[in-house]
Enzyme design. Structure first.
Site, short mmCIF file in Angstrom:
data_model
loop_
_atom_site.label_atom_id
_atom_site.label_comp_id
_atom_site.label_asym_id
_atom_site.label_seq_id
_atom_site.Cartn_x
_atom_site.Cartn_y
_atom_site.Cartn_z
N GLN A 1 0.87 -1.18 0.00
CA GLN A 1 0.00 0.00 0.00
C GLN A 1 0.91 1.23 0.00
O GLN A 1 1.27 1.75 1.06
CB GLN A 1 -0.90 0.01 1.24
CG GLN A 1 -1.91 1.14 1.19
CD GLN A 1 -2.67 1.31 2.50
OE1 GLN A 1 -2.06 1.42 3.55
NE2 GLN A 1 -3.98 1.36 2.43
N TYR B 1 -6.54 11.32 5.20
CA TYR B 1 -5.40 10.87 5.99
C TYR B 1 -4.20 10.73 5.07
O TYR B 1 -4.36 10.46 3.88
CB TYR B 1 -5.81 9.51 6.56
CG TYR B 1 -4.92 8.86 7.57
CD1 TYR B 1 -4.53 9.53 8.71
CD2 TYR B 1 -4.50 7.54 7.41
CE1 TYR B 1 -3.75 8.90 9.67
CE2 TYR B 1 -3.73 6.90 8.36
CZ TYR B 1 -3.36 7.59 9.48
OH TYR B 1 -2.60 6.97 10.42
N ARG C 1 -7.44 2.95 -2.63
CA ARG C 1 -8.29 2.93 -1.43
C ARG C 1 -8.90 4.31 -1.22
O ARG C 1 -8.19 5.32 -1.19
CB ARG C 1 -7.49 2.53 -0.18
CG ARG C 1 -8.39 2.37 1.02
CD ARG C 1 -7.77 1.65 2.19
NE ARG C 1 -8.83 1.30 3.12
CZ ARG C 1 -8.68 0.63 4.23
NH1 ARG C 1 -7.49 0.21 4.59
NH2 ARG C 1 -9.70 0.36 5.00
N CYS D 1 -12.26 -13.09 15.54
CA CYS D 1 -11.90 -11.73 15.96
C CYS D 1 -13.09 -11.24 16.77
O CYS D 1 -14.23 -11.35 16.32
CB CYS D 1 -11.68 -10.83 14.75
SG CYS D 1 -11.66 -9.07 15.19
N CYS E 1 -4.23 -5.20 18.69
CA CYS E 1 -3.86 -4.65 17.39
C CYS E 1 -3.90 -3.13 17.36
O CYS E 1 -3.04 -2.50 16.75
CB CYS E 1 -4.74 -5.24 16.29
SG CYS E 1 -6.51 -5.01 16.55
N CYS F 1 -2.47 -9.82 19.09
CA CYS F 1 -3.91 -10.09 19.02
C CYS F 1 -4.31 -10.86 20.26
O CYS F 1 -3.65 -11.84 20.62
CB CYS F 1 -4.21 -10.91 17.76
SG CYS F 1 -5.91 -11.52 17.67
N GLY G 1 -7.57 -17.30 29.95
CA GLY G 1 -6.18 -17.76 30.08
C GLY G 1 -6.12 -19.26 30.32
O GLY G 1 -5.39 -19.99 29.65
N GLN H 1 -13.91 -14.08 34.31
CA GLN H 1 -14.34 -12.68 34.33
C GLN H 1 -14.88 -12.22 32.97
O GLN H 1 -15.56 -11.20 32.88
CB GLN H 1 -13.18 -11.78 34.75
CG GLN H 1 -12.76 -11.97 36.19
CD GLN H 1 -11.62 -11.06 36.54
OE1 GLN H 1 -11.81 -9.90 36.85
NE2 GLN H 1 -10.40 -11.59 36.46
C1 LIG Z 1 -3.64 -2.50 13.62
C2 LIG Z 1 -4.26 -1.89 12.41
C3 LIG Z 1 -3.47 -1.17 11.52
C4 LIG Z 1 -4.04 -0.61 10.37
N1 LIG Z 1 -3.23 0.01 9.45
C5 LIG Z 1 -3.73 0.41 8.26
C6 LIG Z 1 -2.89 0.86 7.20
O1 LIG Z 1 -1.67 0.84 7.32
N2 LIG Z 1 -3.49 1.30 6.08
C7 LIG Z 1 -4.83 1.30 5.89
O2 LIG Z 1 -5.31 1.72 4.86
N3 LIG Z 1 -5.65 0.81 6.86
C8 LIG Z 1 -5.13 0.35 8.02
N4 LIG Z 1 -5.96 -0.21 8.96
C9 LIG Z 1 -7.40 -0.39 8.66
C10 LIG Z 1 -7.64 -1.78 8.04
O3 LIG Z 1 -7.10 -1.85 6.75
C11 LIG Z 1 -9.13 -2.13 8.00
O4 LIG Z 1 -9.78 -1.18 7.23
C12 LIG Z 1 -9.76 -2.18 9.38
O5 LIG Z 1 -8.99 -2.97 10.24
C13 LIG Z 1 -11.18 -2.70 9.33
O6 LIG Z 1 -11.21 -4.00 8.83
P1 LIG Z 1 -11.39 -5.30 9.78
O7 LIG Z 1 -12.64 -5.08 10.56
O8 LIG Z 1 -11.47 -6.44 8.84
O9 LIG Z 1 -10.20 -5.35 10.68
C14 LIG Z 1 -5.41 -0.76 10.12
C15 LIG Z 1 -6.19 -1.48 11.02
C16 LIG Z 1 -5.63 -2.06 12.14
C17 LIG Z 1 -6.50 -2.87 13.06
#
Ligand SMILES: Cc1cc2nc3c(=O)[nH]c(=O)nc-3n(C[C@H](O)[C@H](O)[C@H](O)COP(=O)(O)O)c2cc1C
Length: 668
Positions: free
Chosen positions: A105, A175, A224, A346, A353, A364, A395, A422
């Site tokens: 990316q 962003y 994106r 998840c 994360c 995670c 745990g 818990q």
């Molecule tokens: C730890 C973490 C880091 C992320 N870093 C990026 C990134 O570098 N670039 C980006 O476009 N989105 C980033 N995202 C967003 C993810 O690409 C994704 O849109 C988001 O996690 C929602 O999808 P999910 O519910 O399947 O996790 C990040 C998400 C997480 C959880």
């Protein structure tokens, strides 16, 4: 097992010249695993390779800087230097050997660069606040834009020379640089690069042209975009529908549609539990109406059946999964075989994360092996042992599951009538029901692995004498911490644990909660009911916190949403007040002065202003937890190996409990 095969999900698709074997893509996620010079580290390589081996058709690498300035998380892979090609080539070879495809990316971090740490001011379309750090960026000059356009082309050329199958251009979320240029929220320029949407898009068109010139017109480009920024003054879906065909004309081969902006709508970008599944699907579907190229959707698509139904309805062409593939890299393989119950879910907690990811590596809660794929690989036990796990919280369950999978003979004892510990309380407040998936999964896996589970069984030293285990894992958790404040033993004082577990009758009327951490706030939401309700009555909640802010132990996105809901429920929050005494109808507090030291430790000093807060019917204590471990000292000397994990060792979160369980169960 499922009856219906996931035919669509496992059908191939072409993105320009790139063919994917299935419709599952790993979302770009910054990990902090790469080397600081932007090269792929062994750790990052193993993390991505595990997801390819797990069956994902496409791996979208984390935000990949094009100019040596790092984004939010500093140790991310880069494409700004030719020396980054060879390690990337090794990665692409490994991914291709699994039959998967890989695209980085590529991105200019723009305002989100951490370059100011090195005394360099970040740049943006206009001088705006940098979201991730409290600093401002300066307006990038036209000359610099021309240079950046070249950098994008050079990065794409390096990606191609590294064997990458294409690139993703990050232009979402208002962003980083491209996402900021495209959004009127951040682009306030009056030159050719600002103003109308055509002008805000100018840099994108120049970037696309440069990429085509340097990496070839046939090199696949995914873009994106936030389908809708959902922020006043920001871009909406109509604008996205207008620009999508223009971008296709300019060379985009597919769109990856999310929504939201940093920081106003960041919960849509990093959606926590309690938010809708597949929340960006309508925007992807809207883009599909206006273009013929494939459209990806992302966000809370954790269940392969949901993924299949989105494809079946033609709302998207590729399903991007982020956290679901952190929790279980094998999700695609298991889904293909119909083993849905074996997919580690998840739970959207964000604890491993998302929280604190700028300062530590990604992990995670459900899968402590993320980023440690090699060292955490499961190996059969050298000598099968008799293992006694005491406590059936997350745990204990995780430890029992792993130990049994390794070939040990495992028995788990839980003093309650069900496992979960818990976590069974954590799922009670509104929006937290999703967490039950964790316990259900672990309980299922424990049974499947052959662990003998004894419920309603409190372990004593005599039980251990009888069982004679080789290993005892003490995972007896924690209980509510009750500080020795005058009045704390009065009948109108209860704990949040008591309230959530139903051990005490649900309080109503005016309730005061002492402690504004996650437990206190969630209990407040659980109880608050400012209007009249014929069943539970009226409940007005006040939360008292001694620090300057509440919910500081929460993941920011979840905290934002909870604070909005608490506001709606008219929960009163009082900070900087420490309780000195519990009165018959309230509390006596003193003001506090809170100071954060440079090393981030917080010092809280008492002031001299006392105040009585009265009119309360019930006082709920949410002051934290304390360890419950009455066994380990007794067992040492009797049992050859004794381990204490999780809250029994030190009260923390399930993240730490499961991480310790994973370590111990691999060690024995
Ligand atoms: C730890 C973490 C880091 C992320 N870093 C990026 C990134 O570098 N670039 C980006 O476009 N989105 C980033 N995202 C967003 C993810 O690409 C994704 O849109 C988001 O996690 C929602 O999808 P999910 O519910 O399947 O996790 C990040 C998400 C997480 C959880």
């Amino acid at each position: 097992m499922i009856d219906k095969p996931l035919t669509k999900l496992f059908s191939p698709i072409k993105i320009g010249t790139m063919e994917l074997k299935n419709r599952i893509a790993l979302a770009p996620m910054d990990t902090n695993y790469a080397n600081h010079d932007g090269t792929v580290s062994e750790q990052y390589h193993a993390y991505i390779e595990a997801r390819a081996k797990g069956g994902a058709g496409l791996l979208i690498l984390e935000v990949t800087s094009i100019d040596g300035k790092y984004p939010y998380v500093p140790n991310t892979v880069g494409m700004w230097d030719d020396k980054q090609i060879a390690p990337m080539r090794r990665l692409t070879d490994a991914i291709h050997a699994c039959g998967s495809r890989l695209i980085p990316q590529i991105s200019h971090p723009g305002p989100e660069s951490v370059c100011f740490l090195y005394n360099v001011q970040p740049v943006g379309p206009s001088p705006t606040m940098c979201f991730t750090y409290k600093t401002t960026c300066r307006e990038v000059s036209v000359e610099e834009i021309h240079h950046i356009v070249e950098q994008f082309g050079d990065a794409a050329r390096r990606a191609r020379e590294s064997g990458c199958d294409g690139i993703e251009l990050h232009s979402a979320h208002c962003y980083m640089l491209l996402g900021s240029f495209i959004s009127a929220l951040r682009n306030k320029r009056s030159d050719a690069y600002g103003g109308s949407i055509e002008s805000r898009l100018r840099i994108h068109l120049e970037v696309l042209k440069n990429i085509q010139a340097k990496a070839g017109r046939d090199f696949p480009i995914v873009m994106r975009l936030s389908g809708d920024e959902l922020t006043p003054g920001g871009r909406d879906i109509e604008e996205t529908k207008y620009i999508a065909p223009i971008l296709v004309e300019a060379g985009v081969h597919a769109f990856h549609i999310s929504s939201g902006t940093f920081p106003q709508m960041s919960w849509r970008i990093l959606p926590p539990h309690g938010t809708p599944m597949g929340l960006n699907v309508p925007y992807a579907a809207a883009v599909k109406e206006v273009v013929k190229v494939p459209v990806f959707t992302v966000g809370r698509i954790n269940d392969p059946r949901l993924a299949e139904s989105i494809l079946e309805r033609n709302q998207a062409d590729v399903i991007v999964m982020g956290r679901a593939l952190l929790a279980d890299p094998e999700l695609p393989n298991k889904a293909a075989k119909g083993q849905l119950d074996d997919i580690t879910p998840c739970i959207g907690c964000g604890l491993g994360c998302i929280a604190g990811r700028e300062t530590r590596m990604m992990t995670c809660l459900m899968n402590p092996s993320v980023g440690r794929e090699k060292e955490m690989a499961l190996t059969p036990a050298a000598k099968p042992k008799k293992v006694m796990v005491i406590g059936g919280g997350p745990g204990g369950l995780h430890a029992a599951m792993v130990a049994a999978k390794r070939g040990h003979e495992v028995t788990l004892y839980e003093k309650q009538d069900r496992v979960g510990g818990q976590f069974n309380l954590a799922v009670i407040p509104p929006g937290k029901q999703e967490l039950t998936k964790a316990t259900q999964f672990l309980a299922h896996q424990v049974a499947k692995a052959g662990v003998k589970v004894h419920l309603n069984s409190e372990v004593t030293p005599a039980t251990v004498d009888k069982e004679k285990p080789d290993v005892a894992i003490v995972a007896t958790g924690g209980e509510a911490l009750i500080l020795n404040i005058p009045g704390v033993k009065e009948r109108h004082v209860v704990t949040a644990h008591d309230v959530l577990s139903g051990k005490v009758r649900r309080p109503y009327g005016d309730v005061l909660i002492i402690g504004g951490g996650m437990v206190g706030l969630e209990t407040a939401e659980f109880l608050a009911n400012p209007g009249h309700n014929p069943i539970v009555g009226r409940t007005s909640v006040t939360v008292i916190e001694m620090l300057g802010n509440v919910g500081m132990d929460m993941v920011p996105e979840g905290r934002t949403l909870l604070m909005e809901r608490l506001h709606e429920a008219q929960v009163r929050i009082l900070t900087n007040r420490k309780v000195r005494e519990i009165l018959k109808d309230g509390v006596l507090v003193v003001d506090t002065i809170v100071e954060t030291k440079p090393d981030r430790t917080v010092v809280c000093k008492e002031g001299d202003k006392e105040e009585a807060i009265r009119g309360m019917k019930t006082i709920v204590l949410a002051m934290g937890a304390k360890s419950v471990d009455v066994l380990s000292a007794e067992l040492k000397g009797k049992v050859p190996e004794v381990y204490v994990i999780g809250d029994a060792k030190k009260p923390r979160k399930a993240l730490e409990a499961i991480a310790e369980a994973a370590e111990v169960a691999r060690k024995i």
